[in-house]
Each structure stands twice: as C-alpha cells, then as structure tokens.
Design a protein around this motif. Sequence first.
Motif, short mmCIF file in Angstrom:
data_model
loop_
_atom_site.label_atom_id
_atom_site.label_comp_id
_atom_site.label_asym_id
_atom_site.label_seq_id
_atom_site.Cartn_x
_atom_site.Cartn_y
_atom_site.Cartn_z
N GLU A 89 34.61 35.34 21.88
CA GLU A 89 33.27 34.80 21.53
C GLU A 89 32.37 34.94 22.67
OE1 GLU A 89 33.04 31.28 18.74
OE2 GLU A 89 35.04 31.23 19.71
N SER A 90 31.20 35.18 22.56
CA SER A 90 30.07 35.25 23.53
C SER A 90 28.91 34.31 23.13
CB SER A 90 29.39 36.92 23.64
OG SER A 90 28.30 36.89 24.60
N LYS A 91 28.58 33.51 23.88
CA LYS A 91 27.90 32.47 23.68
C LYS A 91 26.61 32.21 24.42
CE LYS A 91 31.81 29.59 22.20
NZ LYS A 91 31.62 30.06 20.72
N SER A 92 25.31 31.99 23.80
CA SER A 92 24.07 31.41 24.42
C SER A 92 24.30 30.09 24.27
CB SER A 92 22.94 32.36 23.73
OG SER A 92 22.82 32.01 22.49
N LEU A 93 23.19 29.39 24.81
CA LEU A 93 22.98 27.95 24.67
C LEU A 93 22.61 27.57 23.32
CD1 LEU A 93 23.05 25.36 26.09
CD2 LEU A 93 20.73 25.65 26.78
N LEU A 94 21.70 28.27 22.76
CA LEU A 94 21.27 28.19 21.28
C LEU A 94 22.59 28.30 20.37
CD1 LEU A 94 17.59 29.10 21.06
CD2 LEU A 94 18.69 26.76 21.12
N GLY A 95 23.21 29.41 20.70
CA GLY A 95 24.31 30.08 19.74
C GLY A 95 25.36 28.96 19.98
N SER A 96 25.63 28.15 20.98
CA SER A 96 26.40 27.23 21.14
C SER A 96 26.21 25.93 20.40
CB SER A 96 26.54 26.70 22.52
OG SER A 96 27.26 27.75 23.29
N LEU A 153 28.60 24.44 17.32
CA LEU A 153 28.80 22.96 17.04
C LEU A 153 28.34 22.41 15.74
CD1 LEU A 153 28.03 22.17 20.70
CD2 LEU A 153 30.11 21.76 19.67
N TRP A 154 27.32 22.67 15.25
CA TRP A 154 26.47 22.39 14.02
C TRP A 154 27.41 22.82 12.87
CZ3 TRP A 154 22.21 19.22 12.94
CH2 TRP A 154 21.86 19.10 11.78
N GLU A 155 27.55 24.09 12.87
CA GLU A 155 28.43 24.55 11.75
C GLU A 155 29.78 23.92 11.67
OE1 GLU A 155 28.30 28.63 12.48
OE2 GLU A 155 26.34 28.90 11.41
N GLY A 156 30.58 23.56 13.12
CA GLY A 156 31.60 23.10 13.06
C GLY A 156 31.85 21.78 12.83
N LEU A 198 34.48 24.93 26.09
CA LEU A 198 35.49 24.28 25.09
C LEU A 198 35.40 24.73 23.54
CD1 LEU A 198 35.08 20.56 26.48
CD2 LEU A 198 37.18 21.82 26.84
N THR A 199 34.08 24.99 23.19
CA THR A 199 34.09 25.49 21.77
C THR A 199 34.92 26.72 21.69
OG1 THR A 199 31.89 26.46 22.27
CG2 THR A 199 32.00 24.54 21.31
N GLY A 200 34.88 27.47 22.69
CA GLY A 200 35.74 28.78 22.52
C GLY A 200 37.25 28.82 23.01
N SER A 201 37.79 27.57 23.67
CA SER A 201 38.97 27.52 24.18
C SER A 201 39.72 26.98 23.05
CB SER A 201 38.93 26.46 25.30
OG SER A 201 38.02 27.19 26.44
N GLY A 202 40.47 28.00 22.15
CA GLY A 202 41.38 27.47 21.34
C GLY A 202 43.07 27.68 21.66
N SER A 203 43.12 28.19 23.03
CA SER A 203 44.51 28.63 23.34
C SER A 203 44.49 28.23 24.61
CB SER A 203 44.64 30.16 23.09
OG SER A 203 45.70 30.57 23.56
N GLU A 204 45.79 28.18 25.32
CA GLU A 204 45.89 27.99 26.87
C GLU A 204 45.68 29.22 27.68
OE1 GLU A 204 50.02 26.43 27.24
OE2 GLU A 204 49.26 24.38 26.16
N VAL A 205 45.94 30.40 26.95
CA VAL A 205 45.57 31.74 27.62
C VAL A 205 44.35 32.03 27.31
CG1 VAL A 205 46.71 34.02 27.82
CG2 VAL A 205 48.25 32.14 27.21
N SER A 206 43.31 31.80 28.21
CA SER A 206 41.99 32.14 27.84
C SER A 206 41.32 32.61 29.00
CB SER A 206 41.18 31.06 27.23
OG SER A 206 41.21 30.01 27.99
#
Length: 277
Positions: free
Chosen positions: A152-159, A163-166, A230-238
């Motif tokens: 995942e590649s995130k901009s501030l607005l993209g984040s 978050l809203w969609e999540g 944190l919104t992109g960290s779904g695993s310990e290996v990142s």
Amino acid sequence: MKNKIIIPLLSLMIIIMGYFGLQAYSQAKKYEQSTQKLVMDRDVSKQAEYQAKAWLEKLSLGHYANEKRLVREEIIKEKELHGSEAKRYTLYVMGLLAMILMVSLVTGLRFFTFFGALSALVVLYFGLFTPLLTVTIHKELEYIGDVVLSFESKSLLGSVVKLWEGGDIVVALVILLFSVLVPLIKTLSLMFVAVVMESRFAHGIVRFFKVIGKWSMLDVFVVAVLLVYLTGSGSEVSHAEVQVGLYFFLAYVFVSMLVSLSADKMLEKSVDSGSST
C-alpha cells in the motif's frame, strides 16, 4: 520601484517551485507504479516460477536466460530512477522555498507573511496528495524466497479515505480537520492578514491560530503519520518506506510556524506605529 521588482520575482519563484513540485509528484507516482509492478511479480505463484527459472538458468550453465530476472531488473532500475528523480525535484522545491523566504524577509514582514503563506499553500497541496509512506508486507517462504503479501502507498488524504472506509470515521474526521482543513484555512487567513493588516479582524485571526497552532500542526501530524503506518501494518513482517510527501508536509509545518510569528510581529509593529502617531 523596489516592490515592482520583488513582487514579480517572488511570484515567478513560486510558479517555478510549483512546477518542480508537480515533477516531484509525478516521479513519486511513477515510483509507486514501479513498486506495484514488482509487488505483483512477487506473489506466491510468480515467485515460485521465478525461482524455478533461476535454478534452470544455473543448471544450464548460462545456455538459458531467465527472462523474468531481466524484466525484474529493468523494473528495479526504473523504480530507483523515479525515486531519485522525485527526491531531486523535492530538493529543488525546498531550495526555492528557502530563497523565497529569504528574499521576502529582507523586503519586509508584510511581504514575508504573504509570500511565505502562499509558498506554504503550495507545499501543503503536494503534502496532501503526494505519497507519504509505502508499506510492504512480505514473508520468507522456504524454497520460494521472499513473497510479497500486500503493498500500500498512502498519501495523507488517501489515509483519511481508508480510515473512513474502514469504519474509523471519528479518527478520519480528526485528521481531516486538523491536518487538512485547519492548515488550509490558517494559510489563507494569514494571506488575508498580510493584505489587510489594518483590519480589526487581523489581530483576532492571528491570536486564534496561535492558540490552536501547536495542536493542529505538530502533535496531530505525528499522530497522522503513525496512523498512516498502522493502517498498513497487518503483519509482523512489514517494511515501511518514507516518501517525498512527508517532506512537503514537514516543510509546510515549518513555514507555517514562521509565517504565524511574522504575522504577529507585523501586527505588533502596526499597532506601535499607529499609537505613536
């Protein structure tokens, strides 16, 4: 006569800075696309195919060329080129930003406040839309190698959108308010103050943003960056990699604080000169 030279000069510098910012944004998006290609080429099935062809290349003693390796190496070169170009254009933006601040400061606090705020608006724009962070989640599999599970590649607005969609609507609104809307309104207000500093509203505007400034700029920005991670960290290996959008936003935070101080000093001098007369 001096102002007739300085105003077009500063305006031209801001336009050039905007052009370099667009180039940095374009290269950052191309870097993102190249990284995405690499990620798609390193899922389980394609990585297994790649390893099989790599072993075949070794066993053939050079008689068989692994075309997937050649393609992957070419994409890596493109990725590195786009990454270095994005950083180069970002450095150009920062250099011009420093020059604009120095030239306008020498000219006077009113010029510094207006053109500093205008420059801050430009870097804020790129700070909102340019990727801040790329997050790759991967896992090492025996015999297959390093497999990418997600990217995942995130901009501030993209984040904020993610978050809203999540379902994290409150957090998304807080970041949207303090890291997007308040900085935008603050910058436009400081430009207004510089234009009509004799207005009775000018002092109230500056005092208001001085009160909320530290929360809207520094503390919440740090929280926003952590949430992007944190919104992109779904695993310990990142693996998280900072992108040039972060530098644009940091530049905005720094310039915005300087412009706020400048506006405050400008209004103090205006009051002192008014009372003395």
